[in-house]
Design an enzyme around this catalytic site. Structure first.
Site, mmCIF file in Angstrom:
data_model
loop_
_atom_site.group_PDB
_atom_site.id
_atom_site.type_symbol
_atom_site.label_atom_id
_atom_site.label_comp_id
_atom_site.label_asym_id
_atom_site.label_seq_id
_atom_site.Cartn_x
_atom_site.Cartn_y
_atom_site.Cartn_z
ATOM 1 N N ASP A 78 2.056 3.843 -3.968
ATOM 2 C CA ASP A 78 2.286 2.720 -3.067
ATOM 3 C C ASP A 78 3.675 2.880 -2.454
ATOM 4 O O ASP A 78 4.669 2.928 -3.180
ATOM 5 C CB ASP A 78 2.179 1.412 -3.873
ATOM 6 C CG ASP A 78 2.313 0.186 -2.999
ATOM 7 O OD1 ASP A 78 2.218 0.314 -1.765
ATOM 8 O OD2 ASP A 78 2.519 -0.902 -3.570
ATOM 9 N N ASP B 170 -0.492 2.167 3.430
ATOM 10 C CA ASP B 170 0.606 2.715 2.619
ATOM 11 C C ASP B 170 0.256 2.872 1.139
ATOM 12 O O ASP B 170 1.134 2.920 0.301
ATOM 13 C CB ASP B 170 1.856 1.852 2.773
ATOM 14 C CG ASP B 170 1.742 0.534 2.028
ATOM 15 O OD1 ASP B 170 0.606 0.042 1.870
ATOM 16 O OD2 ASP B 170 2.775 0.017 1.595
ATOM 17 N N GLU B 171 -1.021 2.956 0.835
ATOM 18 C CA GLU B 171 -1.447 3.046 -0.564
ATOM 19 C C GLU B 171 -2.629 3.985 -0.701
ATOM 20 O O GLU B 171 -3.508 3.974 0.155
ATOM 21 C CB GLU B 171 -2.002 1.693 -1.009
ATOM 22 C CG GLU B 171 -1.071 0.799 -1.737
ATOM 23 C CD GLU B 171 -1.788 -0.503 -2.049
ATOM 24 O OE1 GLU B 171 -2.630 -0.500 -2.976
ATOM 25 O OE2 GLU B 171 -1.531 -1.489 -1.359
HETATM 26 MG MG LIG Z 1 3.542 -0.839 -0.256
#
Ligand SMILES: [Mg+2]
Length: 397
Positions: free
Chosen positions: A10, A105-106
């Site tokens: 993350d 974003d993960e």
């Molecule tokens: Mg994040």
């Protein structure tokens, strides 16, 4: 069977970190990315400096401005973030080909059996983080464990720049002191209800028998709690290509009974799901509606379409019919979700939808997606679908 090792990565304060990387004058300052202050939108991401003022994602921008008027408020540059996201995913794909992006974003990565090639799970996590620092100038938090649940809880365990590895034999002890608020799908309402029966930690939750939990929380949700308290979770990684469904759901801060608001939320979800389908050039033939009522009673309703689609409008229409036929109109709804699945096998035939009206829709959607990519999500929308006042939003997990 080899021991499974799943990594969850993350990025830390992703949008804000990119802005601070690209403009040194923003470093060390509270940077808030989202709607225009004075407007009605929400905070999308903020820097760690801004978090000290009590600012967080999904907070109304007006409230963020009141808390930190001296902050730097920026509108999102989605095109730039999408480009960096692709770079992050490319780094991960060099570590292992089994990468499942969960959001911009993960991602989950299956790192099973890579020890000969790349070292221990901890070494792989450290090496991945270092690659992202070296190549992208950004930091990420990483969790590694025997399944998705443990990996995800691990990446949240120490943030920013964390690396948490939980071997299978340590899972139970590691989870025991954790607050139940950390578990998946445990919102403020569930926390209150758990606290009322004396459950605050995972260890306390684990002491409850399955049937006693079911009496309090209903069968489906109590199984979800029961399994999580024992560190049980899925360990399959679906790469984008073999993804079975694309779904989005919203948990409301307060239960919603107004059918208009629920339909607005469904339209918003249809737009989100449609956008992801189009990004991945997938067209589905089954639409699923998920509704959670009071007492954690969860229902799903499905419909099979007569043609494959990635059109917001078709997805919404199907969802609306499901909702209207469900008999739940007027009930207090805690969570609503929408998914598309059962892909048309001939993937990539993007525009060949077979329906003239769908084709013109399609052109419109592409134009809308391009504008939104340029100016930020949901700059342009078809119809009144609004960002719901939900507290949590989740993608296909
Ligand atoms: Mg994040």
């Amino acid at each position: 069977v080899a021991q499974k090792w799943i990594m969850h990565l993350d990025m830390d304060a992703f949008f804000a970190a990119i802005e601070q990387r690209d403009d040194p004058s923003l470093r060390g300052k509270p940077v808030i990315i989202g709607a225009k202050p004075g407007g009605r939108g929400v905070v999308s991401t903020c820097s760690y400096e801004a978090r000290k003022f009590g600012i967080h994602s999904a907070q109304p921008i007006s409230q963020a401005y009141r808390r930190c008027p001296q902050g730097v408020f920026l509108r999102p540059s989605m095109e730039k973030y999408v480009a960096v996201s692709r770079q992050v995913m490319a780094v991960l794909e060099e570590v292992s080909p089994l990468v499942e992006p969960i959001s911009i974003d993960e991602a989950f990565v299956d790192i099973t059996g890579l020890d000969r090639l790349r070292g221990t799970p901890r070494q792989i996590g450290g090496f991945t983080k270092q690659r992202i620092v070296d190549e992208l100038g950004l930091t990420a938090s990483v969790g590694i464990g025997p399944n998705r649940l443990v990996a995800k809880l691990g990446s949240e365990y120490e943030k920013p720049d964390g690396l948490t590895v939980v071997p299978p034999e340590e899972v139970l002890d590691w989870l025991a002191p954790m607050s139940v608020a950390r578990l998946r799908g445990v919102g403020p309402q569930a926390q209150k209800k758990l606290a009322r029966i004396g459950i605050k930690t995972v260890a306390q939750l684990r002491a409850w028998r399955r049937e006693d939990l079911a009496r309090n929380f209903g069968a489906g949700y109590s199984d979800h709690l029961y399994d999580q308290s024992r560190g049980i979770g899925g360990d399959t990684i679906n790469t984008a290509w073999e993804r079975k469904s694309i779904s989005k759901e919203v948990t409301f801060g307060e239960d919603v009974t107004d059918p208009e608001e629920l339909l607005d939320t469904l339209l918003y979800l249809a737009q989100e799901v449609g956008r992801i389908c189009r990004c991945e050039t997938l067209q589905g033939t089954v639409v699923t509606l998920k509704i959670r009522l009071e007492k954690f009673e969860t229902h799903t309703r499905q419909t099979k379409l007569d043609h494959a689609t990635c059109s917001d409008r078709s997805i919404y229409r199907a969802a609306r019919e499901l909702f209207q036929a469900s008999g739940f109109a007027g009930r207090a709804v805690r969570l609503i979700g929408l998914g598309v699945s059962d892909w048309e096998s001939d993937r990539g035939r993007q525009l060949d939808l077979g329906f003239v009206s769908e084709q013109s829709d399609q052109k419109l959607f592409e134009a809308v997606d391009a504008l939104n990519a340029k100016f930020g999500r949901q700059t342009v929308r078809l119809g009144p679908g609004r960002k719901p006042r939900g507290k949590g939003e989740r993608g296909s997990e």
